[in-house]
Design an enzyme around this catalytic site. Structure first.
Site, mmCIF file in Angstrom:
data_model
loop_
_atom_site.group_PDB
_atom_site.id
_atom_site.type_symbol
_atom_site.label_atom_id
_atom_site.label_comp_id
_atom_site.label_asym_id
_atom_site.label_seq_id
_atom_site.Cartn_x
_atom_site.Cartn_y
_atom_site.Cartn_z
ATOM 1 N N ARG A 1 -6.636 -1.028 -3.207
ATOM 2 C CA ARG A 1 -7.284 0.003 -4.236
ATOM 3 C C ARG A 1 -6.931 -0.054 -5.604
ATOM 4 O O ARG A 1 -5.875 -0.837 -6.023
ATOM 5 C CB ARG A 1 -6.678 1.339 -3.700
ATOM 6 C CG ARG A 1 -6.990 1.620 -2.298
ATOM 7 C CD ARG A 1 -6.643 3.049 -2.055
ATOM 8 N NE ARG A 1 -6.671 3.496 -0.454
ATOM 9 C CZ ARG A 1 -6.035 3.298 0.519
ATOM 10 N NH1 ARG A 1 -4.701 2.547 0.258
ATOM 11 N NH2 ARG A 1 -6.301 3.778 1.781
ATOM 12 N N LYS B 1 -2.296 5.806 0.219
ATOM 13 C CA LYS B 1 -2.387 7.043 0.213
ATOM 14 C C LYS B 1 -1.336 7.563 1.179
ATOM 15 O O LYS B 1 -1.081 7.057 2.269
ATOM 16 C CB LYS B 1 -3.887 7.336 0.653
ATOM 17 C CG LYS B 1 -4.882 7.050 -0.417
ATOM 18 C CD LYS B 1 -6.248 7.509 0.323
ATOM 19 C CE LYS B 1 -7.468 7.229 -0.856
ATOM 20 N NZ LYS B 1 -8.575 7.752 -0.103
ATOM 21 N N HIS C 1 -13.632 -0.955 -6.112
ATOM 22 C CA HIS C 1 -13.920 -0.812 -4.317
ATOM 23 C C HIS C 1 -14.895 -1.339 -3.824
ATOM 24 O O HIS C 1 -14.731 -1.725 -2.483
ATOM 25 C CB HIS C 1 -14.089 0.719 -4.387
ATOM 26 C CG HIS C 1 -13.473 1.324 -3.223
ATOM 27 N ND1 HIS C 1 -11.998 1.675 -3.126
ATOM 28 C CD2 HIS C 1 -13.935 1.882 -2.007
ATOM 29 C CE1 HIS C 1 -11.850 2.119 -1.932
ATOM 30 N NE2 HIS C 1 -12.980 2.124 -1.348
ATOM 31 N N ARG D 1 -12.956 -4.506 -2.625
ATOM 32 C CA ARG D 1 -12.237 -3.999 -1.351
ATOM 33 C C ARG D 1 -12.971 -3.988 -0.051
ATOM 34 O O ARG D 1 -12.633 -4.449 0.812
ATOM 35 C CB ARG D 1 -11.635 -2.620 -1.726
ATOM 36 C CG ARG D 1 -10.871 -1.856 -0.448
ATOM 37 C CD ARG D 1 -9.984 -0.655 -1.090
ATOM 38 N NE ARG D 1 -9.629 0.128 0.151
ATOM 39 C CZ ARG D 1 -8.622 0.193 1.034
ATOM 40 N NH1 ARG D 1 -7.702 -0.749 0.598
ATOM 41 N NH2 ARG D 1 -8.330 1.230 1.899
ATOM 42 N N HIS E 1 -5.896 2.420 6.278
ATOM 43 C CA HIS E 1 -6.581 3.338 6.889
ATOM 44 C C HIS E 1 -5.690 4.109 7.994
ATOM 45 O O HIS E 1 -5.510 3.705 8.692
ATOM 46 C CB HIS E 1 -7.946 3.060 7.415
ATOM 47 C CG HIS E 1 -8.985 2.561 6.451
ATOM 48 N ND1 HIS E 1 -10.139 1.661 6.673
ATOM 49 C CD2 HIS E 1 -8.910 2.824 5.019
ATOM 50 C CE1 HIS E 1 -10.912 1.738 5.635
ATOM 51 N NE2 HIS E 1 -10.097 2.213 4.793
ATOM 52 N N TYR F 1 -17.560 -0.567 8.402
ATOM 53 C CA TYR F 1 -17.963 -1.862 8.324
ATOM 54 C C TYR F 1 -18.638 -2.479 9.596
ATOM 55 O O TYR F 1 -18.659 -3.842 9.688
ATOM 56 C CB TYR F 1 -16.639 -2.595 7.849
ATOM 57 C CG TYR F 1 -16.024 -2.309 6.670
ATOM 58 C CD1 TYR F 1 -16.350 -2.616 5.623
ATOM 59 C CD2 TYR F 1 -14.801 -1.335 6.842
ATOM 60 C CE1 TYR F 1 -15.642 -2.006 4.384
ATOM 61 C CE2 TYR F 1 -14.222 -1.044 5.648
ATOM 62 C CZ TYR F 1 -14.702 -1.448 4.578
ATOM 63 O OH TYR F 1 -14.024 -0.814 3.300
#
Length: 317
Positions: free
Chosen positions: A159, A183, A259, A262, A285, A294
């Site tokens: 990120r 995150k 992004h 990414r 994630h 994806y």
């Protein structure tokens, strides 16, 4: 027993940030969504902020969802479906928190989340990434920096916020792996290519400073008090401008951001046979449903399998 709902919401938000390890920004969003719920539910019941947990009923929930659908901003635009879903996610989490504290309220399972169609991600094909890299003049220190940035974003799936927080000692160029804190304050391993490691090393060798940040802005101003070097640390917005600059020079017409690289990292892994669980881990994630955006890549693989192995019968008919 009587409760102060704003205090319960504050307690829950602190629980989300401290106990569940969510980011400060996520906690702030939860607070915003739940205070909007409190405003609307208080108006629905006629009790204002004096509303109690037990007053949250199916009917209040139904009217809250209707109200969310009718909310408009100063431009007359309504809330996007995904934003409405975030409100309901926050509410369901709050109700679960109340249940854990044995505070009587609506059953959290009654808060059904709407089906939200996610936008298809934009990604670059490998030749487009190569075109961006070739557009960089690596005869200058800033060019070496920009090459190292784009190589790292594509090679590691970072990120942009993770990239700009890196220090010189954050990254092991010899082993080509290191940890980042993403995150929810969760650490995850980052693996980079030999080319990415080489370009980072070339950039660092070109620098004459001893500042800690891995990537510096071109500003040469000094800061006598700050010895950390953060006053020259490259910002996410600056990285975004760098990426857009080389996408334009490469003749790429689609919108390209950090992004996007990414997304390109994840797409490239899947197209070369990586499984979804591994990609989930490398992207950091929490839920595999996030990684499933994806699946358009695997859909293309299915088409290739069909074309390769399905017998054509029209000529034989």
């Amino acid at each position: 027993m009587s409760y102060e709902m704003p205090e319960l919401i504050t307690d829950f938000v602190e629980h989300v940030e401290v106990e569940r390890g969510r980011s400060k920004k996520t906690a702030e969003n939860y607070a915003h969504y739940l205070m909007r719920f409190l405003d609307i539910a208080g108006e629905i019941t006629g009790k204002g902020y004096g509303i109690q947990p037990e007053h949250i009923t199916r009917e209040v929930l139904r009217k809250f969802r209707l109200a969310l659908n009718r909310v408009e901003d100063e431009h007359g635009e309504g809330l996007k479906p995904i934003t409405q879903a975030y409100h309901l996610i926050a509410l369901r989490g709050f109700l679960k928190y109340l249940a854990q504290r044995e505070i009587k309220s609506l059953d959290p399972s009654l808060v059904e989340l709407p089906h939200v169609v996610r936008q298809q991600v934009t990604f670059l094909h490998f030749d487009e990434v190569e075109a961006m890299l070739k557009a960089i003049d690596t005869e200058t220190e800033s060019g070496l920096r920009d090459r190292a940035i784009i190589e790292l974003l594509f090679s590691g799936g970072l990120r942009v916020s993770e990239l700009t927080k890196l220090n010189r000692d954050s990254i092991n160029l010899e082993r080509r792996e290191f940890l980042v804190r993403g995150k929810g304050s969760k650490d995850r391993p980052i693996f980079i290519s030999e080319a990415a490691a080489d370009w980072v090393e070339k950039y660092l060798n070109a620098r004459t400073d001893t500042l800690a940040p891995l990537f510096l802005s071109n500003s040469r101003r000094t800061q006598a008090v700050d010895t950390s070097g953060d006053y020259r640390r490259l910002t996410p917005r600056s990285v975004e401008r760098i990426v857009q600059k080389y996408a334009k020079l490469a003749g790429i017409t689609k919108h390209v951001s950090p992004h996007t690289l990414r997304h390109s990292f994840a797409t490239d892994l899947l197209m070369n046979g990586a499984d979804l669980r591994s990609v989930q881990t490398m992207l950091g994630h929490a839920d595999i449903s996030t990684t499933q955006i994806y699946t358009h890549v695997t859909d293309q693989h299915l088409k290739e399998v069909h074309d390769r192995f399905h017998t054509e019968t029209s000529d034989a008919a």
